[in-house]
Design a protein around this motif. Structure first.
Motif, PDB file in Angstrom:
ATOM      1  N   ASN A 154      37.553  31.787  23.983  1.00 51.07           N
ATOM      2  CA  ASN A 154      38.484  32.596  23.184  1.00 51.07           C
ATOM      3  C   ASN A 154      38.370  32.271  21.700  1.00 51.07           C
ATOM      4  OD1 ASN A 154      39.253  33.695  25.558  1.00 51.07           O
ATOM      5  ND2 ASN A 154      41.245  32.657  25.687  1.00 51.07           N
ATOM      6  N   ASN A 209      30.671  36.408  33.233  1.00 47.10           N
ATOM      7  CA  ASN A 209      31.636  37.035  32.326  1.00 47.10           C
ATOM      8  C   ASN A 209      32.890  36.174  32.390  1.00 47.10           C
ATOM      9  OD1 ASN A 209      30.725  39.797  31.227  1.00 47.10           O
ATOM     10  ND2 ASN A 209      30.064  39.841  33.354  1.00 47.10           N
ATOM     11  N   ASN A 219      32.148  44.095  36.472  1.00 46.47           N
ATOM     12  CA  ASN A 219      31.763  42.790  37.011  1.00 46.47           C
ATOM     13  C   ASN A 219      32.947  41.848  37.184  1.00 46.47           C
ATOM     14  OD1 ASN A 219      28.877  42.923  37.211  1.00 46.47           O
ATOM     15  ND2 ASN A 219      28.866  43.092  34.979  1.00 46.47           N
ATOM     16  N   ASN A 256      32.474  35.924  37.706  1.00 45.64           N
ATOM     17  CA  ASN A 256      32.147  37.322  37.371  1.00 45.64           C
ATOM     18  C   ASN A 256      30.682  37.475  36.973  1.00 45.64           C
ATOM     19  OD1 ASN A 256      34.884  38.022  37.709  1.00 45.64           O
ATOM     20  ND2 ASN A 256      35.326  37.442  35.596  1.00 45.64           N
ATOM     21  N   ASN A 265      41.901  38.394  27.473  1.00 44.71           N
ATOM     22  CA  ASN A 265      40.555  37.888  27.212  1.00 44.71           C
ATOM     23  C   ASN A 265      39.552  38.241  28.302  1.00 44.71           C
ATOM     24  OD1 ASN A 265      41.161  36.422  24.721  1.00 44.71           O
ATOM     25  ND2 ASN A 265      42.476  35.233  26.081  1.00 44.71           N
ATOM     26  N   PRO A 290      36.297  34.719  31.546  1.00 42.94           N
ATOM     27  CA  PRO A 290      37.484  34.937  30.729  1.00 42.94           C
ATOM     28  C   PRO A 290      38.140  33.582  30.474  1.00 42.94           C
ATOM     29  CG  PRO A 290      37.967  35.432  33.041  1.00 42.94           C
ATOM     30  CD  PRO A 290      36.598  34.773  32.985  1.00 42.94           C
ATOM     31  N   ASN A 291      38.595  33.320  29.303  1.00 44.11           N
ATOM     32  CA  ASN A 291      39.398  32.115  29.003  1.00 44.11           C
ATOM     33  C   ASN A 291      38.723  30.792  29.350  1.00 44.11           C
ATOM     34  OD1 ASN A 291      41.709  33.800  28.310  1.00 44.11           O
ATOM     35  ND2 ASN A 291      41.852  34.174  30.510  1.00 44.11           N
TER      36      ASN A 291
END
Ligand SMILES: Cc1cc2nc3c(=O)[nH]c(=O)nc-3n(C[C@H](O)[C@H](O)[C@H](O)COP(=O)(O)OP(=O)(O)OC[C@H]3O[C@@H](n4cnc5c(N)ncnc54)[C@H](O)[C@@H]3O)c2cc1C
Ligand code: SF4
Lengths: 249, 543
Positions: free
Chosen positions: B115, B539, A14, B454, A30, B541-542
């Motif tokens: 995080n 999803n 994804n 995402n 991450n 990230p960061n």
């Protein structure tokens, strides 16, 4: 018959992969990682063979950093019996992985090795083939159906012209294609049980394998931005554009 | 339907800062006192952190108390705030204002809260907590006496029409002596608990803001490590509560976000486009010259403050963190209070189970304990600032100054709220807002933005954006309010399309980033957000 399944920890399907600004690779800080989807299909196939009474123990193997333990735990939550992590923080290219897997095959003596046909991060599509070559075994790549017979297996493969059926002697290397099966959902209690299944860790050195990269990665960059489409008036203009601008005919 | 069941001492719904702090504190107490105590955390995101979207400037106060050695343990608090700015924007100018006392950030850190949660999850696992990401709690379970028995996870592998697909796996029941709801702002199960246990009786309605955030990688010469900037004013009119945050993190990353109060009145307003437009301000756009946008997301935030805190306990369970509205509103900070409430709840639960080790009891001690912590005092002092924004920006700023400097938050009155879904005016009474077209460099459209979150949901599953009445979108929302859901949803989930000459609402549920705005703002509360299959959603990230 014991089955060895190789599982890779890869960027989640994804996630939109983004090159690092210095072009040295894909930014994975991450970012959600999970089991390469084709490897999930490989694990599922092994479990189905076991459930059908065609296979004994299922051993899942992963190569990479300590975090690959998670990937192995997922394989075990799906149904693999134990896991082996070949732990290294170094880059491992397909040939190195194939050599590591060969060393483990020599030790574990499985009758069947199942891998994903490729990993969705680098799309190499090499490890299974190299492993079969190193072992001197038969291979059934891009498998869409696997049936285990007496001493042989029948593997159906999706090729350009249709379905090709191979009869291959065991022991055998199979690489899983998308339509081989649809992996099951992992159940909560099985995740718990998977925490208690055995997981061994070895290093490439333990296995006597040199994993030094043979291929140099030059640069990772975004694909060029797609230019907007244009409407053409007629076939002549289309042909002219294809010839003079796109230079494809 | 028969479902398998698992037993725990404590089940925590949600792996955000509140849930994880609660889990860690429980295991710490158990270890200190040599008791067996099983603690499980359910998280609907594919991993812990995947659904966390915050600013974030983190006040380390609660973390210092929970784990004084967080530095040695590698907590990702790497960027101390070095520079604190507060700007008032007009369309072309920026005026620097004195930073209000509630906004001072000395000693705080700029972090990715996602995080921080990933790290907290590692600490929790090391302490013996079972964490299950990818599993949404979709239903509260009750004992016969009406007390909470636990939760059930959602079924996996149901088709769109509700039938069982080939890989169908039924949900699981998780039974616990105490169930902790740590779902964050506008929790979907918490909502059902509010009704069942009448937890909101006698308190002000909760009100919300929608925060939209982008993460950018900027040119090194545009980056000022540790800089924090907040703005008010343009592009909001003075009647609408809203403002921006911009934080300079490590690795040339800059966070830019915009929060719009969901009590806005003009149905033509689009928080997403306000955010895009905001970036074009001359005082803002410079930072993003030659930069690259790397992530996008949105999340609602509770803004009711002190007067909106519900009753937080009931037989068998309790609420912690932002799902209980425990957030310092003028500071837009809730992660330290979320953690503190989780830790305090852990202590109350631990004592309760030590005295009476059985299910279905009420941890009545938890609110009392909370009232004796710094958290309560902090929330009480700032309680009047947000509601004063009902009067418009300037009176509110004046009031806030008076309240903060003269009364120091101890004014002998408390201001009131109105629920956000009631605030929209009919479109006919409002001016349409024409937003500039995105340039694809600094400003973008919704779809290319959602792409960066995402987000995904398994396509063949029942729609998790449920409508109580299918006719309301066109009959009421479109006819009277010009279809506000097309504008407030930051992910472009709601679209009015014409099919066979008739206008219809199309719901692109796959794009949902779980911000919960539709559940809050739909004028007749016709939209009910329920959990999709576990693992679905963004999803980040960061973030
Ligand atoms: C735009 C924005 C900016 C902010 N800036 C700051 C800041 O600078 N500083 C600060 O301190 N705070 C800030 N906050 C507030 C802070 O992020 C929240 O107060 C904090 O995250 C609340 O923590 P929580 O644990 O209560 O909930 P959350 O952080 O929302 O976590 C809840 C978790 O529970 C999961 N969950 C929810 N329902 C279920 C379910 N049914 N089943 C399974 N899992 C579920 C969610 O996926 C999520 O992971 C900001 C918030 C926003 C939106
Ligand atoms: S559908 Fe609702 S919860 Fe999902 S992104 Fe849109 S407004 Fe947010």
């Amino acid at each position: 018959m014991k089955i060895l399944v190789a599982v890779k920890r890869a960027i989640d399907y994804n996630v939109k992969a983004r090159p690092k600004s210095d072009g040295s690779g894909v930014d994975l800080a991450n970012v959600k990682m999970s089991m390469n989807p084709f490897d999930e299909i490989a694990v599922e196939e092994a479990i189905r063979l076991q459930e059908a009474g065609k296979a004994g123990e299922i051993v899942a193997v992963s190569v990479g950093p300590a975090a690959c333990q998670e990937t192995l735990r997922t394989a075990m939550a799906m149904g693999a019996d134990r896991g082996i992590l070949v732990q290294t923080d170094d880059e491992v290219q397909p040939l190195a992985v194939a050599k590591l897997l060969k060393a483990l095959v020599d030790k574990e003596q499985p009758g069947l090795v199942i891998l994903g046909k490729q990993a969705i991060d680098d799309d190499s599509n090499q490890t299974g083939q190299m492993l079969a070559g190193l072992l001197g075994w038969g291979q059934g790549t891009f498998a869409a159906k696997v049936e285990i017979g007496d001493g042989t297996a029948s593997v159906k493969r999706e090729v350009d012209g249709g379905i090709q059926t191979l009869t291959v002697k065991l022991p055998l290397v199979v690489t899983a294609d998308l339509r081989l099966n649809e992996p099951r959902y992992v159940k909560l209690p099985n995740i718990m049980k998977a925490k208690k299944k055995p997981l061994d860790t070895v290093t490439p050195a333990d296995l006597g394998v040199d994993i030094t990269p043979r291929i140099k990665l030059v640069k990772v960059s975004e694909p060029p931005a797609r230019a907007g489409g244009v409407k053409v008036a007629d076939v002549n203009e289309l042909v002219a554009k294809l010839r003079n601008e796109a230079k494809v005919i | 339907m028969e479902r398998e069941a698992m037993e725990f001492d404590v089940v925590i719904v949600g792996g955000g800062p509140s849930g994880l702090a609660c889990a860690i504190r429980l295991r710490q107490l158990a270890a200190e006192q040599g008791r067996e105590l099983s603690v499980c955390v359910l998280e609907k995101g594919s991993e812990v952190g995947a659904h966390i979207l915050s600013g974030a400037v983190l006040e380390p106060r609660a973390l210092n108390e929970l784990m004084p050695d967080w530095k040695e343990k590698g907590a990702p608090l790497n960027t101390p705030v070095t520079d604190d700015r507060f700007l008032f924007l007009t369309e072309t100018r920026a005026v620097r204002l004195p930073t209000p006392p509630t906004m001072h950030n000395h000693g705080n850190y700029i972090v990715s809260l996602g995080n921080v949660c990933r790290w907290l999850a590692q600490q929790a696992e090391a302490a013996g907590v079972d964490i299950y990401p990818g599993f949404a709690a979709s239903e509260v379970l009750y004992h016969e006496d009406g007390s909470v028995k636990g939760v059930a996870t959602g079924d996996m592998g149901r088709a769109k029409d509700g039938s069982e697909g080939p890989n169908f796996a039924p949900g699981m029941e998780l039974h616990a002596k105490q169930t902790v709801f740590a779902e964050g702002c506008r929790g979907s199960l918490t909502k059902t608990l509010f009704e069942r246990f009448r937890l909101r009786d006698g308190v002000e309605p909760q009100v919300y803001g929608l925060g939209i955030k982008e993460l950018w990688e900027v040119q090194p010469d545009r980056h000022h490590l540790g800089r924090v900037t907040h703005t008010v004013g343009w592009p909001m009119d003075t009647a609408t509560y809203g403002g921006s945050f911009c934080y300079h993190l490590e690795d040339n990353l800059v966070v830019i976000g915009f929060v719009v109060g969901l009590n806005y009145t003009n149905p033509y307003l689009s928080p997403f486009e306000e955010m895009q437009r905001f970036k074009t301000h001359p005082a803002i756009r410079d930072t993003f010259e030659g930069a690259r946008r790397v992530s996008y997301g949105a999340r609602a935030i509770s803004a009711g403050g002190f007067q909106s805190i519900p009753k937080m306990t009931f037989p068998g369970g309790l609420l912690i963190g932002d799902t209980a509205g425990l957030l310092n509103v003028p500071k837009i900070k809730g992660s330290h209070t979320a953690m503190k409430s989780g830790m305090t709840a852990a202590e109350a639960i631990f004592e309760l189970l030590r005295a009476e080790d059985e299910p279905g009891k009420e941890a009545v001690d938890y609110p009392h304990r909370l009232k004796n912590t710094w958290l309560w005092d902090e929330l009480y002092r700032v309680r009047n600032i947000k509601p004063s924004f009902h009067w418009g920006l300037w009176p509110a700023m004046a009031y806030s100054a008076l309240d903060s400097y003269v009364f120091r938050g101890k004014a002998p009155w408390t201001l009131h709220h109105h629920p956000d879904h009631e605030s929209l005016k009919p479109a006919a009474q409002c001016k349409e807002i024409v937003y500039p077209k995105p340039d694809g460099v600094l400003t973008f459209d919704r779809l290319s933005s959602v792409f960066l979150s995402n987000t995904n949901h398994e396509e063949d599953q029942p729609c998790h954006l449920t409508l109580k009445d299918d006719t309301v979108p066109t009959r009421l929302n479109l006819a009277v309010y010009a279809g506000p859901e097309q504008r407030y949803c930051p992910a472009g989930v709601y679209e009015f399309v014409t099919e066979a000459g008739e206008q219809k609402l199309r719901i692109n549920a796959q794009n949902c980033v779980h911000c919960k705005t539709c559940d809050i703002k739909d004028p007749s509360q016709n939209i009910n957000w329920v959990t999709p299959e576990g693992g679905g959603g963004p999803n980040y990230p960061n973030m």
